[in-house]
Design a protein around this motif. Structure first.
Motif, short mmCIF file in Angstrom:
data_model
loop_
_atom_site.label_atom_id
_atom_site.label_comp_id
_atom_site.label_asym_id
_atom_site.label_seq_id
_atom_site.Cartn_x
_atom_site.Cartn_y
_atom_site.Cartn_z
N ASP A 31 0.85 -1.19 0.00
CA ASP A 31 0.00 0.00 0.00
C ASP A 31 0.89 1.23 0.00
N ALA A 32 0.38 2.31 -0.58
CA ALA A 32 1.00 3.61 -0.37
C ALA A 32 0.57 4.03 1.03
N CYS A 33 1.52 4.41 1.86
CA CYS A 33 1.18 4.78 3.23
C CYS A 33 0.82 6.25 3.26
N ALA A 34 -0.40 6.55 3.67
CA ALA A 34 -0.87 7.92 3.74
C ALA A 34 -1.70 8.11 5.00
N ASN A 35 -1.48 9.21 5.68
CA ASN A 35 -2.26 9.52 6.86
C ASN A 35 -3.59 10.10 6.40
N PRO A 36 -4.72 9.53 6.82
CA PRO A 36 -6.02 9.97 6.32
C PRO A 36 -6.51 11.30 6.90
N THR A 37 -5.83 11.79 7.92
CA THR A 37 -6.27 13.03 8.54
C THR A 37 -5.12 14.02 8.64
N HIS A 38 -5.47 15.28 8.81
CA HIS A 38 -4.47 16.33 9.02
C HIS A 38 -4.20 16.36 10.53
N THR A 39 -2.98 16.00 10.93
CA THR A 39 -2.62 15.96 12.34
C THR A 39 -1.45 16.90 12.59
N VAL A 40 -1.72 18.00 13.26
CA VAL A 40 -0.69 18.98 13.58
C VAL A 40 0.18 18.44 14.71
N MET A 75 8.84 16.81 1.44
CA MET A 75 9.83 16.03 2.17
C MET A 75 9.35 15.84 3.61
N ASP A 76 9.40 14.60 4.09
CA ASP A 76 9.13 14.30 5.50
C ASP A 76 10.47 14.17 6.20
N TYR A 77 10.49 14.43 7.50
CA TYR A 77 11.69 14.28 8.31
C TYR A 77 11.37 13.35 9.48
N VAL A 78 12.18 12.31 9.65
CA VAL A 78 11.97 11.35 10.72
C VAL A 78 12.52 11.96 12.01
N HIS A 79 11.64 12.12 13.01
CA HIS A 79 12.01 12.79 14.25
C HIS A 79 11.07 12.33 15.36
N ASP A 80 11.61 12.00 16.50
CA ASP A 80 10.82 11.56 17.66
C ASP A 80 9.94 10.35 17.34
N GLY A 81 10.42 9.44 16.50
CA GLY A 81 9.70 8.20 16.21
C GLY A 81 8.60 8.32 15.17
N HIS A 82 8.49 9.45 14.50
CA HIS A 82 7.50 9.58 13.43
C HIS A 82 8.01 10.59 12.41
N ARG A 83 7.21 10.80 11.38
CA ARG A 83 7.62 11.70 10.30
C ARG A 83 6.93 13.04 10.45
N HIS A 84 7.68 14.11 10.21
CA HIS A 84 7.14 15.46 10.24
C HIS A 84 7.18 16.03 8.82
N ALA A 85 6.18 16.82 8.49
CA ALA A 85 6.12 17.49 7.19
C ALA A 85 5.68 18.92 7.40
N ALA A 86 6.33 19.85 6.70
CA ALA A 86 5.95 21.26 6.78
C ALA A 86 4.59 21.47 6.14
N HIS A 87 3.75 22.29 6.82
CA HIS A 87 2.42 22.56 6.29
C HIS A 87 1.89 23.88 6.85
N ASP A 88 1.72 24.88 5.99
CA ASP A 88 1.11 26.17 6.36
C ASP A 88 1.67 26.76 7.66
N GLY A 89 2.99 26.81 7.79
CA GLY A 89 3.61 27.45 8.93
C GLY A 89 3.72 26.62 10.19
N HIS A 90 3.38 25.32 10.10
CA HIS A 90 3.51 24.43 11.24
C HIS A 90 4.00 23.06 10.73
N TRP A 91 4.20 22.11 11.63
CA TRP A 91 4.62 20.76 11.26
C TRP A 91 3.49 19.79 11.51
N ASP A 92 3.28 18.88 10.54
CA ASP A 92 2.28 17.83 10.66
C ASP A 92 2.95 16.52 11.03
N ASP A 93 2.23 15.66 11.74
CA ASP A 93 2.64 14.27 11.92
C ASP A 93 2.14 13.50 10.72
N HIS A 94 3.04 12.72 10.15
CA HIS A 94 2.64 11.87 9.01
C HIS A 94 2.72 10.44 9.41
#
Length: 100
Positions: free
Chosen positions: A49-58, A81-100
């Motif tokens: 599967d393509a792994c995708a988070n179904p919700t927007h999680t700040v 680009m996602d960044y692996v940090h604190d056991g999960h991936r972070h992605a930049a989004h509208d001035g904040h970071w999302d959990d992916h």
């Protein structure tokens, strides 16, 4: 914690991901994602599967700014680009970071 990833089968994907497949492995929720073809794949039964988070999680209270020299593993994911940090991936989004 964010919602588990949705089911997005990759119908043309024949490669079997696993510990010896040669792709970067990243723990994610209750499974492992593999960096492959500019995306993140997870094994789901007999297919990938393509792994995708179904919700927007700040990711609340995340002050660290990720980038080329931040020291975290960078993973291409769709159009960003996602960044692996604190056991999960972070992605930049509208001035904040999302959990992916």
């Amino acid at each position: 914690m964010s919602t588990p990833p949705a089911h997005h089968p990759l119908s043309s994907h024949t490669h079997q991901h696993g510990p010896e497949c040669g792709h970067v492995a990243i723990p994610h929720h209750d499974h492992t994602d593999y960096v492959h073809d500019s995306g993140l794949h997870r094994m789901h039964g007999d297919h990938a599967d393509a792994c995708a988070n179904p919700t927007h999680t700040v990711h609340e209270q995340h002050d660290h700014q990720h980038g080329a020299d931040c020291g975290h593993v960078a993973v291409p994911h769709d159009d960003h680009m996602d960044y692996v940090h604190d056991g999960h991936r972070h992605a930049a989004h509208d001035g904040h970071w999302d959990d992916h």
